[in-house]
Design a protein around this motif. Structure first.
Motif, PDB file in Angstrom:
ATOM      1  N   GLY A 113       2.789  -5.262   3.954  1.00  0.00           N
ATOM      2  CA  GLY A 113       3.829  -5.107   4.953  1.00  0.00           C
ATOM      3  C   GLY A 113       3.488  -3.910   5.827  1.00  0.00           C
ATOM      4  O   GLY A 113       2.656  -3.073   5.466  1.00  0.00           O
ATOM      5  N   PHE A 114       4.135  -3.812   6.978  1.00  0.00           N
ATOM      6  CA  PHE A 114       3.868  -2.713   7.902  1.00  0.00           C
ATOM      7  C   PHE A 114       5.198  -2.156   8.401  1.00  0.00           C
ATOM      8  O   PHE A 114       6.063  -2.904   8.865  1.00  0.00           O
ATOM      9  N   GLY A 115       5.368  -0.837   8.252  1.00  0.00           N
ATOM     10  CA  GLY A 115       6.584  -0.182   8.682  1.00  0.00           C
ATOM     11  C   GLY A 115       6.281   1.089   9.443  1.00  0.00           C
ATOM     12  O   GLY A 115       5.113   1.384   9.756  1.00  0.00           O
ATOM     13  N   LYS A 116       7.301   1.859   9.725  1.00  0.00           N
ATOM     14  CA  LYS A 116       7.124   3.091  10.490  1.00  0.00           C
ATOM     15  C   LYS A 116       6.221   4.089   9.768  1.00  0.00           C
ATOM     16  O   LYS A 116       5.565   4.924  10.396  1.00  0.00           O
ATOM     17  N   GLN A 117       6.192   4.005   8.456  1.00  0.00           N
ATOM     18  CA  GLN A 117       5.355   4.916   7.670  1.00  0.00           C
ATOM     19  C   GLN A 117       4.003   4.313   7.330  1.00  0.00           C
ATOM     20  O   GLN A 117       3.262   4.873   6.524  1.00  0.00           O
ATOM     21  N   GLY A 118       3.671   3.193   7.957  1.00  0.00           N
ATOM     22  CA  GLY A 118       2.354   2.608   7.752  1.00  0.00           C
ATOM     23  C   GLY A 118       2.356   1.395   6.847  1.00  0.00           C
ATOM     24  O   GLY A 118       3.409   0.901   6.439  1.00  0.00           O
ATOM     25  N   PRO A 119       1.170   0.915   6.495  1.00  0.00           N
ATOM     26  CA  PRO A 119       1.059  -0.285   5.666  1.00  0.00           C
ATOM     27  C   PRO A 119       1.427  -0.004   4.209  1.00  0.00           C
ATOM     28  O   PRO A 119       1.285   1.113   3.722  1.00  0.00           O
ATOM     29  N   TYR A 120       1.889  -1.047   3.524  1.00  0.00           N
ATOM     30  CA  TYR A 120       2.252  -0.910   2.119  1.00  0.00           C
ATOM     31  C   TYR A 120       2.097  -2.276   1.449  1.00  0.00           C
ATOM     32  O   TYR A 120       2.217  -3.315   2.093  1.00  0.00           O
ATOM     33  N   PRO A 121       1.792  -2.289   0.143  1.00  0.00           N
ATOM     34  CA  PRO A 121       1.634  -3.563  -0.563  1.00  0.00           C
ATOM     35  C   PRO A 121       2.970  -4.236  -0.812  1.00  0.00           C
ATOM     36  O   PRO A 121       3.960  -3.580  -1.145  1.00  0.00           O
ATOM     37  N   LEU A 122       2.999  -5.527  -0.619  1.00  0.00           N
ATOM     38  CA  LEU A 122       4.197  -6.310  -0.914  1.00  0.00           C
ATOM     39  C   LEU A 122       4.222  -6.700  -2.392  1.00  0.00           C
ATOM     40  O   LEU A 122       3.166  -6.892  -3.014  1.00  0.00           O
ATOM     41  N   GLU A 123       5.413  -6.817  -2.933  1.00  0.00           N
ATOM     42  CA  GLU A 123       5.540  -7.301  -4.298  1.00  0.00           C
ATOM     43  C   GLU A 123       5.362  -8.815  -4.317  1.00  0.00           C
ATOM     44  O   GLU A 123       5.959  -9.533  -3.510  1.00  0.00           O
ATOM     45  N   VAL A 124       4.544  -9.276  -5.224  1.00  0.00           N
ATOM     46  CA  VAL A 124       4.299 -10.711  -5.396  1.00  0.00           C
ATOM     47  C   VAL A 124       4.772 -11.093  -6.798  1.00  0.00           C
ATOM     48  O   VAL A 124       4.397 -10.440  -7.777  1.00  0.00           O
ATOM     49  N   GLU A 125       5.588 -12.106  -6.889  1.00  0.00           N
ATOM     50  CA  GLU A 125       6.189 -12.477  -8.170  1.00  0.00           C
ATOM     51  C   GLU A 125       5.148 -12.683  -9.259  1.00  0.00           C
ATOM     52  O   GLU A 125       5.320 -12.262 -10.408  1.00  0.00           O
ATOM     53  N   GLU A 126       4.033 -13.303  -8.903  1.00  0.00           N
ATOM     54  CA  GLU A 126       2.990 -13.589  -9.890  1.00  0.00           C
ATOM     55  C   GLU A 126       2.125 -12.364 -10.192  1.00  0.00           C
ATOM     56  O   GLU A 126       1.300 -12.403 -11.119  1.00  0.00           O
ATOM     57  N   GLY A 127       2.260 -11.314  -9.400  1.00  0.00           N
ATOM     58  CA  GLY A 127       1.477 -10.094  -9.602  1.00  0.00           C
ATOM     59  C   GLY A 127       0.512  -9.800  -8.484  1.00  0.00           C
ATOM     60  O   GLY A 127       0.207  -8.648  -8.187  1.00  0.00           O
ATOM     61  N   SER A 128       0.004 -10.833  -7.838  1.00  0.00           N
ATOM     62  CA  SER A 128      -0.957 -10.683  -6.746  1.00  0.00           C
ATOM     63  C   SER A 128      -1.104 -12.019  -6.032  1.00  0.00           C
ATOM     64  O   SER A 128      -0.682 -13.061  -6.550  1.00  0.00           O
ATOM     65  N   ALA A 129      -1.718 -11.999  -4.871  1.00  0.00           N
ATOM     66  CA  ALA A 129      -1.986 -13.251  -4.162  1.00  0.00           C
ATOM     67  C   ALA A 129      -2.921 -14.133  -4.979  1.00  0.00           C
ATOM     68  O   ALA A 129      -2.754 -15.359  -5.047  1.00  0.00           O
ATOM     69  N   ALA A 130      -3.915 -13.509  -5.609  1.00  0.00           N
ATOM     70  CA  ALA A 130      -4.874 -14.288  -6.402  1.00  0.00           C
ATOM     71  C   ALA A 130      -4.197 -14.956  -7.596  1.00  0.00           C
ATOM     72  O   ALA A 130      -4.479 -16.120  -7.918  1.00  0.00           O
TER      73      ALA A 130
END
Length: 228
Positions: A113-130
């Motif tokens: 995700g991208f916000g005013k404070q910069g990029p950050y990892p999104l939470e993924v229910e399974e743990g990761s995109a992979a």
């Protein structure tokens, strides 16, 4: 035991499909792999877009590059790179369960995700995109790789070779070795076995830090593993 690329399999004759090959990351990987002599198939939801991108890549990098629908490319490829935006990741894969059955799938998606404070990892229910890919594609050989490779450097053939290691994760050691070997087809890159898919989340998340480094220092940062 140090890194020894001679122990990896020969993947030069395998067909590599890239879903999302019309986007920056997929296009960059296609350019470099085509330049290395790999046969490349570009996939898109719209086959005409894929064909146009394939023609452009072939003109730039040479080699054999074709385009087609995601389903067609998945069915015709030996290894399939998933380079689609995370927002469409799950939906794309759900449509391809059958053509990806038994295939080596290489997920390089970074949920950010991208916000005013910069990029950050999104939470993924399974743990990761992979891990999400592995859950949707239980009969595919899912791996994770190519998360930290600059799309801009990949696409710039004035850059003679890359200067980074690609971290490869997966449960299937034979599949991981093939992905390591594929990464090594790009000049300057080593494919390093970095563990099981349960560790993919932290690898994907590290991309946020690299984006900050790039912005702060005006570079295209990558990862090198030392003492290997």
């Amino acid at each position: 035991m140090g890194f020894d690329s001679s122990t990896l399999p020969d993947v030069s004759g395998l067909v590599v499909g890239i879903l999302g090959g019309t986007g920056d990351q997929g296009r960059g990987l296609a350019i470099r792999l085509a330049q290395a002599g790999q046969r490349i198939l570009i996939g898109s939801r719209v086959a005409e877009r894929a064909a146009a991108a394939a023609a452009e890549i072939a003109e730039l990098a040479g080699g054999s590059v074709e385009g087609g629908s995601n389903a067609d490319v998945s069915a015709r490829s030996d290894l399939v790179i998933i380079a689609v935006p995370f927002a469409g990741h799950a939906d794309t894969l759900r449509e391809l369960v059958e053509p990806l059955r038994g295939k080596i799938v290489i997920d390089c998606v970074n949920p950010l995700g991208f916000g005013k404070q910069g990029p950050y990892p999104l939470e993924v229910e399974e743990g990761s995109a992979a891990e999400q890919a592995a859950a949707i594609l239980p009969e595919s050989r899912v791996t994770a790789a190519f998360h930290h490779v600059s799309a801009e450097l990949l696409a710039n053939l004035e850059v003679a070779e890359m200067d980074l290691d690609v971290l490869v994760l997966g449960e299937d050691r034979e599949a991981v070795a093939q992905v390591q070997a594929l990464a090594g087809r790009i000049k300057g890159i080593r494919g390093v076995h970095a563990g099981r898919l349960r560790n993919a989340g932290q690898v994907e998340a590290l991309t946020a830090n690299l984006i900050v480094i790039n912005k702060r220092y005006g570079v295209h940062a990558g990862i090198r593993i030392t003492d290997l």
